[in-house]
Design a protein around this motif. Structure first.
Motif, PDB file in Angstrom:
ATOM      1  N   ILE A 196     -47.185  64.215 -33.072  1.00  0.00           N
ATOM      2  CA  ILE A 196     -47.251  63.620 -31.582  1.00  0.00           C
ATOM      3  C   ILE A 196     -46.455  62.050 -32.046  1.00  0.00           C
ATOM      4  CG2 ILE A 196     -48.935  63.254 -30.913  1.00  0.00           C
ATOM      5  CD1 ILE A 196     -47.974  62.758 -28.715  1.00  0.00           C
ATOM      6  N   SER A 197     -45.135  61.257 -31.877  1.00  0.00           N
ATOM      7  CA  SER A 197     -44.717  59.972 -31.839  1.00  0.00           C
ATOM      8  C   SER A 197     -45.909  58.913 -31.486  1.00  0.00           C
ATOM      9  CB  SER A 197     -43.391  59.408 -31.591  1.00  0.00           C
ATOM     10  OG  SER A 197     -43.371  59.851 -30.616  1.00  0.00           O
ATOM     11  N   ASP A 198     -46.208  57.609 -31.281  1.00  0.00           N
ATOM     12  CA  ASP A 198     -46.595  56.589 -30.921  1.00  0.00           C
ATOM     13  C   ASP A 198     -46.026  56.511 -29.124  1.00  0.00           C
ATOM     14  OD1 ASP A 198     -44.133  55.532 -31.646  1.00  0.00           O
ATOM     15  OD2 ASP A 198     -45.742  54.035 -32.095  1.00  0.00           O
ATOM     16  N   VAL A 199     -44.551  56.861 -28.560  1.00  0.00           N
ATOM     17  CA  VAL A 199     -44.279  56.587 -27.621  1.00  0.00           C
ATOM     18  C   VAL A 199     -44.262  57.781 -27.056  1.00  0.00           C
ATOM     19  CG1 VAL A 199     -42.136  56.952 -26.860  1.00  0.00           C
ATOM     20  CG2 VAL A 199     -41.991  54.770 -28.628  1.00  0.00           C
ATOM     21  N   ALA A 200     -43.961  58.986 -28.004  1.00  0.00           N
ATOM     22  CA  ALA A 200     -44.870  60.303 -26.834  1.00  0.00           C
ATOM     23  C   ALA A 200     -46.294  60.239 -26.658  1.00  0.00           C
ATOM     24  CB  ALA A 200     -43.856  62.007 -26.956  1.00  0.00           C
TER      25      ALA A 200
ATOM     26  N   TYR B 213     -35.692  54.800 -20.633  1.00  0.00           N
ATOM     27  CA  TYR B 213     -35.590  54.363 -19.770  1.00  0.00           C
ATOM     28  C   TYR B 213     -37.767  55.022 -19.452  1.00  0.00           C
ATOM     29  CZ  TYR B 213     -31.412  55.030 -19.089  1.00  0.00           C
ATOM     30  OH  TYR B 213     -29.368  54.489 -19.473  1.00  0.00           O
ATOM     31  N   PRO B 214     -38.693  54.410 -19.176  1.00  0.00           N
ATOM     32  CA  PRO B 214     -39.793  54.464 -19.917  1.00  0.00           C
ATOM     33  C   PRO B 214     -39.908  55.588 -18.715  1.00  0.00           C
ATOM     34  CG  PRO B 214     -39.876  52.531 -19.119  1.00  0.00           C
ATOM     35  CD  PRO B 214     -37.800  52.976 -19.014  1.00  0.00           C
ATOM     36  N   GLN B 215     -41.070  56.357 -19.451  1.00  0.00           N
ATOM     37  CA  GLN B 215     -41.729  58.061 -18.798  1.00  0.00           C
ATOM     38  C   GLN B 215     -43.019  57.932 -19.148  1.00  0.00           C
ATOM     39  OE1 GLN B 215     -40.363  61.151 -17.120  1.00  0.00           O
ATOM     40  NE2 GLN B 215     -38.965  58.943 -16.438  1.00  0.00           N
TER      41      GLN B 215
ATOM     42  N   VAL C 216     -50.003  55.518 -34.452  1.00  0.00           N
ATOM     43  CA  VAL C 216     -50.123  56.240 -33.539  1.00  0.00           C
ATOM     44  C   VAL C 216     -51.438  56.925 -32.599  1.00  0.00           C
ATOM     45  CG1 VAL C 216     -50.164  58.402 -32.153  1.00  0.00           C
ATOM     46  CG2 VAL C 216     -48.244  58.353 -33.578  1.00  0.00           C
ATOM     47  N   LEU C 217     -53.103  56.345 -33.222  1.00  0.00           N
ATOM     48  CA  LEU C 217     -54.604  56.068 -32.689  1.00  0.00           C
ATOM     49  C   LEU C 217     -54.095  54.901 -32.358  1.00  0.00           C
ATOM     50  CD1 LEU C 217     -56.241  58.360 -35.587  1.00  0.00           C
ATOM     51  CD2 LEU C 217     -55.094  58.839 -33.373  1.00  0.00           C
ATOM     52  N   GLU C 218     -53.961  53.892 -33.623  1.00  0.00           N
ATOM     53  CA  GLU C 218     -53.867  52.858 -32.973  1.00  0.00           C
ATOM     54  C   GLU C 218     -53.599  52.039 -31.920  1.00  0.00           C
ATOM     55  OE1 GLU C 218     -55.863  50.369 -34.789  1.00  0.00           O
ATOM     56  OE2 GLU C 218     -56.401  52.401 -35.911  1.00  0.00           O
ATOM     57  N   VAL C 219     -52.166  52.522 -31.003  1.00  0.00           N
ATOM     58  CA  VAL C 219     -52.057  52.053 -29.768  1.00  0.00           C
ATOM     59  C   VAL C 219     -52.678  52.981 -28.498  1.00  0.00           C
ATOM     60  CG1 VAL C 219     -48.604  52.294 -30.169  1.00  0.00           C
ATOM     61  CG2 VAL C 219     -50.827  54.726 -29.904  1.00  0.00           C
ATOM     62  N   MET C 220     -53.531  53.439 -29.335  1.00  0.00           N
ATOM     63  CA  MET C 220     -54.480  53.491 -28.207  1.00  0.00           C
ATOM     64  C   MET C 220     -56.020  52.834 -28.033  1.00  0.00           C
ATOM     65  SD  MET C 220     -55.054  58.370 -28.498  1.00  0.00           S
ATOM     66  CE  MET C 220     -56.057  57.744 -29.665  1.00  0.00           C
ATOM     67  N   ARG C 221     -55.942  52.023 -28.610  1.00  0.00           N
ATOM     68  CA  ARG C 221     -56.825  50.886 -28.487  1.00  0.00           C
ATOM     69  C   ARG C 221     -56.928  50.357 -27.450  1.00  0.00           C
ATOM     70  NH1 ARG C 221     -57.003  48.486 -34.371  1.00  0.00           N
ATOM     71  NH2 ARG C 221     -58.100  46.740 -33.504  1.00  0.00           N
ATOM     72  N   GLN C 222     -56.311  49.666 -26.988  1.00  0.00           N
ATOM     73  CA  GLN C 222     -55.958  49.306 -25.999  1.00  0.00           C
ATOM     74  C   GLN C 222     -56.292  49.755 -24.195  1.00  0.00           C
ATOM     75  OE1 GLN C 222     -52.485  48.931 -23.827  1.00  0.00           O
ATOM     76  NE2 GLN C 222     -53.516  47.077 -22.216  1.00  0.00           N
ATOM     77  N   PRO C 223     -55.395  51.179 -24.193  1.00  0.00           N
ATOM     78  CA  PRO C 223     -55.615  51.631 -23.026  1.00  0.00           C
ATOM     79  C   PRO C 223     -56.645  52.300 -22.452  1.00  0.00           C
ATOM     80  CG  PRO C 223     -53.153  52.410 -24.035  1.00  0.00           C
ATOM     81  CD  PRO C 223     -54.358  51.916 -24.824  1.00  0.00           C
ATOM     82  N   LEU C 224     -57.696  52.600 -23.736  1.00  0.00           N
ATOM     83  CA  LEU C 224     -58.820  53.051 -24.047  1.00  0.00           C
ATOM     84  C   LEU C 224     -59.835  52.215 -23.357  1.00  0.00           C
ATOM     85  CD1 LEU C 224     -59.799  54.722 -27.682  1.00  0.00           C
ATOM     86  CD2 LEU C 224     -59.196  55.743 -24.564  1.00  0.00           C
TER      87      LEU C 224
END
Length: 512
Positions: free
Chosen positions: A278-282, A289-291, A315-323
């Motif tokens: 999976i990509s970071d955007v997905a 058009y953001p989804q 990909v894993l690093e972009v999860m840090r802030q949402p977590l």
């Protein structure tokens, strides 16, 4: 003649009403303005064929269509029905007296049939807020929109039905759903059950603690130890969704068109398991058009990342802030969209590239250097955000061959729900915190006070395991949850001891 018809656009998880102004005058030409995308521009071809195949004509005059607000980008094919009815009304082929009372959406087939749309639920919510009498949309989306009470919801399968409704006053069949009754009837349906899992009592205990406090968890063990099987059963022991959570979750899935046909309100917590390619955007959401991404589709449920080191590090690093923040904000030049993403992260991984760790019977082995390289694919800051680390060992044959079933998910869920009720009561004055995993530093200091013996125990563990300040907070949160499962008002030394055991990846010498 000028006619106004109303549709709706979805941005984030909220809808915005779109006024479609259609003017038919003398001359020739078809002019569509108001920042439509290519799918909307191509709608004229679908509309012409649909009208001709239903014994109506596309007027050979100058047609000007404005989609207001004109500075807002519109996208998708869901405006076909809106535009078609506007053109018919403006060219006086049908009556237009009632047309402005309804939000009208739907994608047209060339024979006049209707295809399903995305975002039916937020569109219906907005229609009710703005005082529209009702909403007309494809029949495949009707149950989803009918969740909204106090709004006339009509599901149609062809443009012919809509034309008869407005022009000849032939009534449409209204869809009404008792939202609460349908929701509570489907609440106890469990697809997977913990009674199917043989052995692994200590891991089940971890899963129970994770569910009770909403904690993120990582399972480390060789192939075939049961990591995926355990993860898939976690939603079955989470507390049943509240009506508010179900509405939030359904809205997000509605926006991306993930609601199953003829399904209204989602009553089961989502379980998402994206592939490691999976990509970071997905994963986090975005696009031109953001989804919503997978982490938002996991809102109020579980995100399972199988074989965590196989995911790209970026990909894993972009999860840090949402977590941490439990929401994702996607910014573009002209607008910003925020998606909720309050989910439980469940990850699994092999302890080494071969999958076997310190197993003398295994034909495969990995050197400490190979193991270190494998584990280094996961950053320390990401691991710090995972409250519970637990090793999963293979189940011995005598346990696998047992006829006796284990404890059922219903029994475990009862204890988890009781612990959650304690937490709900504890955080009743804070709208953003509902369970222990959501506590911030201030709340940890207030609700996780320790006696001297527990402090000393934690101090020794911190020094020996070289734990970070974030790991310290995670241990306190988990200990608070263990105490809640025992209905204990104060955290005891035993609770701290157990919580420390669930930091496997922090232990020195874990690599052997």
């Amino acid at each position: 003649m000028l006619v106004k018809v109303y549709g709706s656009a979805v941005f984030g998880v909220e809808a915005t009403t779109i006024t479609v102004e259609v003017n038919v005058a003398s001359g020739i030409g078809y002019h569509l303005v108001g920042l439509p995308d290519n799918a909307i521009k191509e709608s004229s071809f679908r509309i012409v064929a649909a009208l001709q195949n239903n014994s109506y004509k596309f007027p050979g005059k100058k047609i000007t269509v404005n989609m207001a607000p004109a500075d807002l980008r519109k996208e998708g094919s869901a405006y076909d029905l809106t535009l078609a009815l506007g053109i018919l009304a403006a060219s006086q082929q049908i009556k237009s007296s009632k047309i402005s009372d309804y939000i009208i959406m739907g994608e047209l087939s060339l024979d006049g049939g209707l295809q399903p749309i995305k975002g039916a639920l937020p569109i219906a919510i907005k229609a009710k807020e703005e005082g529209f009498k009702g909403i007309i949309l494809p029949i495949q989306n009707v149950k989803e929109a009918a969740i909204v009470t106090g709004l006339e919801v009509y599901g149609v399968s062809s443009i012919q039905q809509v034309i008869r409704f407005f022009d000849k006053d032939i009534p449409l069949e209204r869809t009404e759903i008792n939202t609460r009754e349908e929701f509570y009837n489907n609440l106890e349906h469990l697809e997977h059950d913990f009674s199917d899992v043989k052995g692994q009592e200590s891991i089940k205990r971890c899963m129970e603690i994770a569910a009770a406090g909403g904690h993120n968890i990582i399972l480390i063990g060789p192939p075939g130890a049961g990591k995926t099987m355990l993860a898939k059963r976690l939603p079955s022991i989470l507390p049943p969704m509240t009506l508010r959570e179900a509405l939030e979750t359904t809205k997000i899935h509605s926006v991306v068109g993930k609601i199953k046909e003829n399904v209204g309100l989602m009553s089961q917590r989502p379980f998402r398991s994206p592939h490691h390619t999976i990509s970071d955007v997905a994963l986090v959401g975005g696009g031109a058009y953001p989804q919503p991404g997978e982490i938002s589709l996991s809102h109020n449920g579980v995100l399972f990342l199988d074989e965590l080191p196989e995911f790209k590090r970026g990909v894993l690093e972009v999860m840090r802030q949402p977590l941490e923040d439990r929401e994702v904000t996607i910014s573009r030049a002209k607008f910003t969209v925020t998606y909720p993403s309050s989910f439980m992260l469940v990850a699994s991984m092999n302890p080494s590239p071969s999958g076997f760790f310190n197993d003398p019977d295994s034909p495969h082995s990995s050197t400490p250097v190979e193991m270190q390289r494998y584990l280094s694919k996961i950053s320390g800051p990401l691991l710090d955000r995972i409250d519970i680390h637990i090793e999963v060992t293979p189940v011995p044959f005598d346990k696998l061959s047992e006829e006796r079933k284990g404890e059922s998910s219903v029994d475990i869920r009862t204890r988890v729900t009781a612990a959650r009720h304690l937490q709900t009561s504890r955080f009743q004055n804070n709208e953003k915190v509902h369970y222990n995993a959501q506590m911030n530093v201030k709340q940890i200091r207030e609700f996780c006070k320790l006696d001297e013996a527990s402090k000393n125990l934690l101090k020794i563990a911190m020094e020996r395991l070289n734990l970070s300040a974030r790991a310290y907070d995670r241990i306190l949160k988990v200990a608070r949850t263990i105490a809640d499962l025992e209905a204990s008002e104060h955290i005891q030394g035993a609770h701290i001891s157990e919580a420390i055991q669930y930091r496997s990846l922090d232990r020195e010498g874990w690599l052997g």
